[in-house]
Design a protein around this motif. Sequence first.
Motif, PDB file in Angstrom:
ATOM      1  N   VAL A 117       0.912  -1.384   0.121  1.00  0.00           N
ATOM      2  CA  VAL A 117      -0.105  -0.017  -0.087  1.00  0.00           C
ATOM      3  C   VAL A 117       0.960   1.214  -0.200  1.00  0.00           C
ATOM      4  CG1 VAL A 117      -1.954   1.209   1.245  1.00  0.00           C
ATOM      5  CG2 VAL A 117      -1.914  -1.152   1.217  1.00  0.00           C
ATOM      6  N   LEU A 118       0.903   2.000  -0.986  1.00  0.00           N
ATOM      7  CA  LEU A 118       1.522   3.218  -1.180  1.00  0.00           C
ATOM      8  C   LEU A 118       0.899   4.351  -0.422  1.00  0.00           C
ATOM      9  CD1 LEU A 118       2.323   3.233  -5.107  1.00  0.00           C
ATOM     10  CD2 LEU A 118       3.681   2.323  -3.132  1.00  0.00           C
ATOM     11  N   LYS A 119       1.878   5.347  -0.043  1.00  0.00           N
ATOM     12  CA  LYS A 119       1.471   6.583   0.735  1.00  0.00           C
ATOM     13  C   LYS A 119       0.253   7.248   0.255  1.00  0.00           C
ATOM     14  CE  LYS A 119       4.374   6.481   4.268  1.00  0.00           C
ATOM     15  NZ  LYS A 119       4.243   6.345   5.524  1.00  0.00           N
ATOM     16  N   ARG A 148      14.289   0.418  -0.397  1.00  0.00           N
ATOM     17  CA  ARG A 148      13.394   0.596  -1.667  1.00  0.00           C
ATOM     18  C   ARG A 148      13.066  -1.117  -1.930  1.00  0.00           C
ATOM     19  NH1 ARG A 148      17.488   0.643  -6.770  1.00  0.00           N
ATOM     20  NH2 ARG A 148      18.610  -1.306  -6.693  1.00  0.00           N
ATOM     21  N   VAL A 149      11.981  -0.912  -2.865  1.00  0.00           N
ATOM     22  CA  VAL A 149      11.263  -1.975  -3.130  1.00  0.00           C
ATOM     23  C   VAL A 149      11.268  -2.091  -4.617  1.00  0.00           C
ATOM     24  CG1 VAL A 149       9.181  -3.314  -2.995  1.00  0.00           C
ATOM     25  CG2 VAL A 149      10.000  -2.319  -0.937  1.00  0.00           C
ATOM     26  N   VAL A 150      11.607  -3.350  -5.331  1.00  0.00           N
ATOM     27  CA  VAL A 150      11.468  -3.490  -6.698  1.00  0.00           C
ATOM     28  C   VAL A 150      10.513  -4.350  -6.977  1.00  0.00           C
ATOM     29  CG1 VAL A 150      12.979  -4.124  -8.709  1.00  0.00           C
ATOM     30  CG2 VAL A 150      14.075  -2.899  -6.745  1.00  0.00           C
ATOM     31  N   ALA A 151       9.470  -3.765  -7.565  1.00  0.00           N
ATOM     32  CA  ALA A 151       8.103  -4.833  -7.878  1.00  0.00           C
ATOM     33  C   ALA A 151       8.308  -5.207  -9.247  1.00  0.00           C
ATOM     34  CB  ALA A 151       7.068  -3.770  -8.078  1.00  0.00           C
ATOM     35  N   LYS A 163      10.071   5.469   1.289  1.00  0.00           N
ATOM     36  CA  LYS A 163       9.410   6.787   1.648  1.00  0.00           C
ATOM     37  C   LYS A 163       7.901   6.831   0.912  1.00  0.00           C
ATOM     38  CE  LYS A 163      11.484  10.262  -1.217  1.00  0.00           C
ATOM     39  NZ  LYS A 163      12.332  11.420  -1.275  1.00  0.00           N
ATOM     40  N   GLU A 164       7.940   6.015   0.106  1.00  0.00           N
ATOM     41  CA  GLU A 164       6.655   6.093  -0.959  1.00  0.00           C
ATOM     42  C   GLU A 164       5.578   5.080  -0.446  1.00  0.00           C
ATOM     43  OE1 GLU A 164       7.228   6.405  -5.100  1.00  0.00           O
ATOM     44  OE2 GLU A 164       9.249   5.905  -4.771  1.00  0.00           O
ATOM     45  N   GLY A 184       8.247   6.946   6.503  1.00  0.00           N
ATOM     46  CA  GLY A 184       8.574   8.163   5.838  1.00  0.00           C
ATOM     47  C   GLY A 184       9.962   8.031   5.541  1.00  0.00           C
ATOM     48  N   LYS A 185      10.848   7.284   6.301  1.00  0.00           N
ATOM     49  CA  LYS A 185      12.432   7.188   6.069  1.00  0.00           C
ATOM     50  C   LYS A 185      12.685   5.714   5.361  1.00  0.00           C
ATOM     51  CE  LYS A 185      13.541  10.492   9.444  1.00  0.00           C
ATOM     52  NZ  LYS A 185      14.552  10.824  10.533  1.00  0.00           N
ATOM     53  N   GLY A 186      11.979   4.581   6.067  1.00  0.00           N
ATOM     54  CA  GLY A 186      12.380   3.401   5.674  1.00  0.00           C
ATOM     55  C   GLY A 186      11.330   2.338   6.172  1.00  0.00           C
ATOM     56  N   LEU A 187      11.449   1.266   6.075  1.00  0.00           N
ATOM     57  CA  LEU A 187      10.455   0.359   6.353  1.00  0.00           C
ATOM     58  C   LEU A 187      11.152  -0.444   7.668  1.00  0.00           C
ATOM     59  CD1 LEU A 187       9.569  -1.447   2.898  1.00  0.00           C
ATOM     60  CD2 LEU A 187       8.422   0.430   4.308  1.00  0.00           C
ATOM     61  N   GLN A 188       9.964  -0.572   8.612  1.00  0.00           N
ATOM     62  CA  GLN A 188      10.103  -1.318   9.856  1.00  0.00           C
ATOM     63  C   GLN A 188       9.240  -2.487   9.900  1.00  0.00           C
ATOM     64  OE1 GLN A 188      10.366   1.174  13.204  1.00  0.00           O
ATOM     65  NE2 GLN A 188      10.893   3.041  12.043  1.00  0.00           N
ATOM     66  N   GLU A 189       9.789  -3.598  10.663  1.00  0.00           N
ATOM     67  CA  GLU A 189       8.830  -4.482  10.517  1.00  0.00           C
ATOM     68  C   GLU A 189       7.891  -4.733  12.047  1.00  0.00           C
ATOM     69  OE1 GLU A 189       9.163  -9.499   9.960  1.00  0.00           O
ATOM     70  OE2 GLU A 189      10.887  -8.431  10.442  1.00  0.00           O
TER      71      GLU A 189
END
Length: 271
Positions: A117-119, A148-151, A163-164, A184-189
């Motif tokens: 789900v994007l921002k 970053r995520v590569v889809a 951040k997206e 907003g900066k990175g992804l946390q689990e």
Amino acid sequence: MKKVYLFVAIMYCCLNLSAQDIKTVSAGTITIITNQQMKFTNLRFVEDQVLFINSSTKSEFTYFMNSIRSIVDDKGTTIYLKAGEKLPVERVLTEEQKLLILNPPLVDRKQVYAKIVLKNGTVLRTYIKTKTNLFDSERLDEISIVTRVVAIKNKEKVRYKAKEIDSMKFVDYNYKYRVFFGDGKGLQEVLYDGKIKWYRMYWRDINYSTHTTDYMYNTELKQLFNLSLFNNRRKKFREMTILRPDLLPFIDEMSIEDKYILQLLDRYEED
């Protein structure tokens, strides 16, 4: 793994019960044991057989149920699934159920199926590129997805900055259900989501080793607790469960491992 197999078994029972209840299906796709797929109309269940009109040939076909892998209607609902078969991706299940049932590709371990789900509110259901841990080929390298995520969309790579992204869910190589959120900066689990929420941040040092920093938030106390290596975790557990003094004996005796921390949080959830 046992939980996953049990879950699939339960889902299989439910799907077959629904097939018994549904007498006709107006349109959809049928897959037989040879993996041949056919679009159909006017499908009917008659005892241990299924009858339908092949949409391509306009001819009527009859198959015994034990020769069919799956039947899916035109809305993507699984009407029937043969024992031992895996559900395809698109189904009217919750996203968690879809991801738990869908096995990740274990051959090359280069991608997993995820819901993102994007921002901006956009929802993506797609495969994403991943890497294995440098020192353990059986584990996911979380660093490969937290910045970053590569889809993979239509066989092309689409890159998204962390951040997206608002949230991301998938099942890893070991069939573990994983949930990440964007700060907003990175992804946390998200390791636990209850009265006490448990989060984990991943980062890498100059030697390329992966490190983690945990923190918890008690929604009842409205207080944040840092569980870094320099903090006494057992002391922090006592502080964050101050409303449940009955948990002190367990805290004093428990090992400071993830599985026991999860047990502690489960006990805190109990009334």
